[in-house]
Design a protein around this motif. Sequence first.
Motif, PDB file in Angstrom:
ATOM      1  N   THR A 168     -16.921 -28.590 -34.459  1.00 23.15           N
ATOM      2  CA  THR A 168     -18.027 -27.768 -33.970  1.00 23.15           C
ATOM      3  C   THR A 168     -18.782 -28.435 -32.829  1.00 23.15           C
ATOM      4  O   THR A 168     -19.010 -27.824 -31.781  1.00 23.15           O
ATOM      5  N   ILE A 169     -19.157 -29.687 -33.037  1.00 23.98           N
ATOM      6  CA  ILE A 169     -19.985 -30.350 -32.032  1.00 23.98           C
ATOM      7  C   ILE A 169     -19.204 -30.511 -30.727  1.00 23.98           C
ATOM      8  O   ILE A 169     -19.699 -30.210 -29.639  1.00 23.98           O
ATOM      9  N   ASN A 191     -18.585 -27.109 -28.933  1.00 20.33           N
ATOM     10  CA  ASN A 191     -19.828 -26.683 -28.297  1.00 20.33           C
ATOM     11  C   ASN A 191     -20.069 -27.487 -27.032  1.00 20.33           C
ATOM     12  O   ASN A 191     -20.490 -26.954 -26.009  1.00 20.33           O
ATOM     13  N   ILE A 249     -26.588 -33.502 -21.969  1.00 22.85           N
ATOM     14  CA  ILE A 249     -26.430 -33.006 -23.334  1.00 22.85           C
ATOM     15  C   ILE A 249     -25.001 -32.515 -23.543  1.00 22.85           C
ATOM     16  O   ILE A 249     -24.419 -32.686 -24.616  1.00 22.85           O
ATOM     17  N   PHE A 265     -23.058 -35.630 -24.119  1.00 20.47           N
ATOM     18  CA  PHE A 265     -23.361 -36.224 -25.419  1.00 20.47           C
ATOM     19  C   PHE A 265     -22.661 -35.458 -26.533  1.00 20.47           C
ATOM     20  O   PHE A 265     -22.088 -36.057 -27.446  1.00 20.47           O
ATOM     21  N   LEU A 266     -22.689 -34.123 -26.466  1.00 20.49           N
ATOM     22  CA  LEU A 266     -22.030 -33.327 -27.510  1.00 20.49           C
ATOM     23  C   LEU A 266     -20.530 -33.607 -27.521  1.00 20.49           C
ATOM     24  O   LEU A 266     -19.920 -33.752 -28.581  1.00 20.49           O
ATOM     25  N   PHE A 323     -19.024 -36.336 -26.499  1.00 19.96           N
ATOM     26  CA  PHE A 323     -18.780 -37.688 -27.021  1.00 19.96           C
ATOM     27  C   PHE A 323     -18.982 -37.725 -28.535  1.00 19.96           C
ATOM     28  O   PHE A 323     -18.202 -38.324 -29.270  1.00 19.96           O
ATOM     29  N   ARG A 324     -20.041 -37.056 -28.976  1.00 17.92           N
ATOM     30  CA  ARG A 324     -20.376 -37.086 -30.396  1.00 17.92           C
ATOM     31  C   ARG A 324     -19.282 -36.402 -31.209  1.00 17.92           C
ATOM     32  O   ARG A 324     -18.864 -36.900 -32.256  1.00 17.92           O
ATOM     33  N   GLY A 343     -31.035 -28.573 -19.197  1.00 23.88           N
ATOM     34  CA  GLY A 343     -31.177 -29.971 -19.596  1.00 23.88           C
ATOM     35  C   GLY A 343     -32.372 -30.176 -20.504  1.00 23.88           C
ATOM     36  O   GLY A 343     -32.317 -30.945 -21.455  1.00 23.88           O
ATOM     37  N   PRO A 375     -31.689 -27.265 -24.078  1.00 17.88           N
ATOM     38  CA  PRO A 375     -30.255 -26.946 -24.205  1.00 17.88           C
ATOM     39  C   PRO A 375     -29.979 -25.806 -25.168  1.00 17.88           C
ATOM     40  O   PRO A 375     -28.960 -25.138 -25.048  1.00 17.88           O
ATOM     41  N   SER A 376     -30.903 -25.546 -26.106  1.00 19.37           N
ATOM     42  CA  SER A 376     -30.597 -24.474 -27.061  1.00 19.37           C
ATOM     43  C   SER A 376     -30.603 -23.101 -26.391  1.00 19.37           C
ATOM     44  O   SER A 376     -30.053 -22.156 -26.934  1.00 19.37           O
ATOM     45  N   THR A 432     -26.816 -23.218 -25.794  1.00 20.06           N
ATOM     46  CA  THR A 432     -25.973 -23.300 -26.991  1.00 20.06           C
ATOM     47  C   THR A 432     -26.136 -22.050 -27.849  1.00 20.06           C
ATOM     48  O   THR A 432     -25.197 -21.647 -28.532  1.00 20.06           O
ATOM     49  N   GLU A 442     -22.773 -20.732 -29.736  1.00 19.46           N
ATOM     50  CA  GLU A 442     -22.600 -21.448 -30.998  1.00 19.46           C
ATOM     51  C   GLU A 442     -21.910 -20.615 -32.082  1.00 19.46           C
ATOM     52  O   GLU A 442     -20.975 -21.098 -32.725  1.00 19.46           O
TER      53      GLU A 442
END
Lengths: 496, 605
Positions: A323-324, A327, A393, A396-397, A399-400, A465, A468-469, A472, A476
Amino acid sequence: MPWLSVIFLLPALGAFGLSVFPGEISYRFARMWALVVSGLTFLASGIMAYQFNYADGGQQFKETINWIPQVGISYSLSVDGLSLPLVLLTGLLVVLSIFTSWELNQRSRLYYSLILLLMTGVMGAFLARDAIIFFLSYELELIPLYFLISIWGGKRREYAGTKFLLYTFISGISLLVVFLSAFFVSGSGSFSIDALANPQTPYPLAFQAIALGVLTLGFGIKMPLVPLHTWLPDAHVEAPTAVSVLLAGVLLKLGTYGIVRFGLGLFPQAASQFAWLLAVLAVINVIYASLAAIAQTDMKKMIAYSSIAHMGYVVLGIASLNTIGLNGAVFQMVSHGIISGLLFMLVGIVYEKAGTRELPKLGGLFATLPIVGAFFTTAAMANAGLPGLSGFIAEFLVFRGGFERFQIPTVLCIFGVVLTAIYMLKLMAKAFFGKIPDQLLTMPRVSLPELAPSFVLVLVMLAYGLAPSLLTGMFEPSVATLVKQLGTETVAQLPR
Amino acid sequence: MESLVQFSWLIPLYCAIGALLSLPWALGFLKTQRVAAFIGLLFTGAGTLHAGLILPQILAGAGGMYQAPWLHIGSLTITLSALVNPLSTGMLVLVGAVSFLVQLYSLGYMDHEPSLARYYGLINFFTMAMLGLVVSNNLLIMYGFWELMGLSSYLLVGFWWSKPAASAAAKKAFMTTRIGDFLLLVGIVLLSVTAKTLDITELGKWAETAQLAAPFAALLVLLLFGGPVGKSAQFPLHVWLPDAMEGPTPASALIHAATMVAAGVFMVVRLEPIFALSPIAMTVVASIGAITAFGSALIATCQNDIKRVLAYSTISQLGYMFMAIGAGHPEAAIFHLFTHAFFKAMLFLGAGSVIHAAHTQDMREMGGLAKKMPITTLTYGVGVLALAGVFPFAGFWSKDAVLHGIEEAHLYPIFVMGLLTAGLTAFYMSRQFIMVFLGATSEKSEHAHESVWTMSLPLLILAVPSAAAGYLGNAWFLKEELNLQLAGLSTAVVFAGAAVAVAVYLLKWMPKGAVEALSPVRTALANRLYIDGLYDELFVKGIEGIATVVAWLDRNVVDGIVNLISAATLLGGQGLKYLETGRAQFYLLIVCASVLALGVVVGMR
């Protein structure tokens, strides 16, 4: 109102109208025509986005008309959270790209017709719910782009145009092969994506693997994946600014969007088995293209390689299959569209005013182009993943999510942020810092229509930035649907 | 007053507004640059006042956590959360106050600057980022502000962008810290996957019960430590800070002395429960601090640029703070952070005053300025005493707290290095004071005169905490008995260091043999132990070299093969008359062949 058909067909109608418009027309008229048509298309996608149900992760606004029922082809359009942001991005970037070619006056009627035709092709590909409609749109977009490069391009425009055509041609064939064979193997008698991607009747794994491979070749050319990428720097260097903006901003996304829609949608088992291969390709893209970018002396070529490198993050996000990460991949598609679009716009302005894009010949541009310099600094930082701008962001998503499945490839991709900083700072230092060469002391002023599109993109970059929501929230639920179908969600756990 | 506490999380926004409002002037739409300067002063002042007003109540137990949702995806939740507690509020006041004084000072120092609005905008932008960082209670958000500080540092170091040295220094600052930030980002990703949260309070709770294998814990902590090593200019990523002195001196005082570089210390203190998971890594932290403190103090002894001496001194003092953290005494590190911020900001501003008056940064061209600039000399003297750690000035108390903590942790080699560093500090600061303010006047210092009040007032204000913050800090917060044995030892070392400087530089009492014997050492130290040159050769040229090879391969091999294939196809195509038969059939041929091939594969299964 069949909004999707409006979005899909209005630009084509506009292109047709512009090319058959009787009598001599001025470039201003052609420009205004294109602006109005693309603006209305963008508006239509805005209305569609307003009516979109953001809680629903499925296909919406479905329009289906049987077209050639004998072979199972239907005119079928729909939109979901994955395509919606890309449709909006396309609308926005086409409108803005018209501003970037504000003073273009040679064969402007043809130019703007082609831009509008391109818009139809891209919109159609994002909205298609039938594999053949997708394929036709995908091919349709190629033709105007070829002409745009080979007519309004730079010195080596024919070489670049032909190279682009040949590559994308192979890309198209690969897709068609996959679609046709999926049609036969599935035995569903329909090219509808719903029928081809039926989770109840999965394809045999060997077929999935081969088909996914061919699909990756096809879409890999478009993204582009190293080593299928060499058409892109050439195309960018020769293409006029508006075309570069669209090429980097939306056309490359057709590749990654295609992998998500068809690769993951049709061949989920193969995708989960060969995700590691995608992760490896992502690493190669990020590291190889970043290194190549460092050594470039042409600003535009540097940005072109940077664009390739940053598509690698999308690929890593896709490979994570969770999911992460997914996204993050969609976020990065949009963010990359905004950031690289902005960078190409600004490079275009610099080239226009300074007459060169060669870094050794530039310097001290803060003196003559202060606002462009401020925008460029912001864009460079966004490209380097500075928090507060959309790139951070997204990365980051990615990478995460990527780290949960592939630790080493992800760490290597994170190292890309260091490499990006190297070339972006090199570009800043050579072009904007330092002493300005005497011959650059006088240059034409930058007009408001030239600056306006960059300003809009800076604002969008900041908005996504900081909040971000906003973005997303669009995709999502659809990503959740996709991950559920794939059944590949990873649970965060201690890496060993 | 209640509502002031309730809206305390808004404090960073004051400076954000200040920065935004400077844009019309900074981008050249409006002309009177000084207006933007006053706007910046006003907003920073208001923010600082806000922080100052709530401080008593926060110390009395008010404040707490303020949260707003930001991003939620799957199992990942990032919350915008601000923690307003005594530490963060103290930092708000400190950063705000120093920033305000620096901006006041800049009215005089940057008087003739045509881009004054850009300068004030950047200072306010920086202050916003630092204030945001100190209240952040989410590691990712904190990292965000951390990076924004890096951006403002880059732009302020390169403020005079047409100077090649400033451009190079800005790039070096950003790149060096980015390497640390890369490690930090990997650490954050790893931590997020491991602990399933990035909320700092929750991370603390997680760390209490976490069972991590020792190597894994060490890896995690050292990755996280990478960021502070870069930002706080610790060995081996210390190289950027001395070069960063190319920026305007007041900006150096604020960013590269008092606040931003200390943010690394602050972050490690906030993450202390996680760092405590790995005793090995804590020893590494203390050792890096010790090596940095000692090494850069050594280098400082042989620098002739007034700002570079201070820059190496800053690196060295930050090393003290990491020694304290590594020894398990974060409170001592924070104590030293506060006192150091006051006296180092004052020293930098004093140096700026000197540079402004003497029009040189080379200490060998100065001398005898004491007669010309009494206020600067007096306040600089206080700064020297505070930095050298002479009783009862501020540095004495905080440095002794650090040394005491290291002694308690039984880290004796590190304790010895800390003590030697104190001696070196006294030496190089005495040397600097003598070279700049005492002795005969030189050609350049002949015409110097005291600076305007906007510059001298901040110096005088900062002199108060530089003198008294140590005693008061100890009396109010640390409440430690003075360890007479340790205090005596460190004072003896300090006086020894100062005595050598006086003998050599004031009384010119130099045995010839010693000068000759030390000359290679001095050359090495003057050249920063050749570390910068080594990095240039190894990394800068290394990456450039690899990049050149990759670009060559890309153009000649990857693209070469493509062109070769297409040439071959074209030649072959001539023979096969592909092109003449048209595209559709070519399509069809490939399509049919491929479908056939796929059909065979599927059928064979």
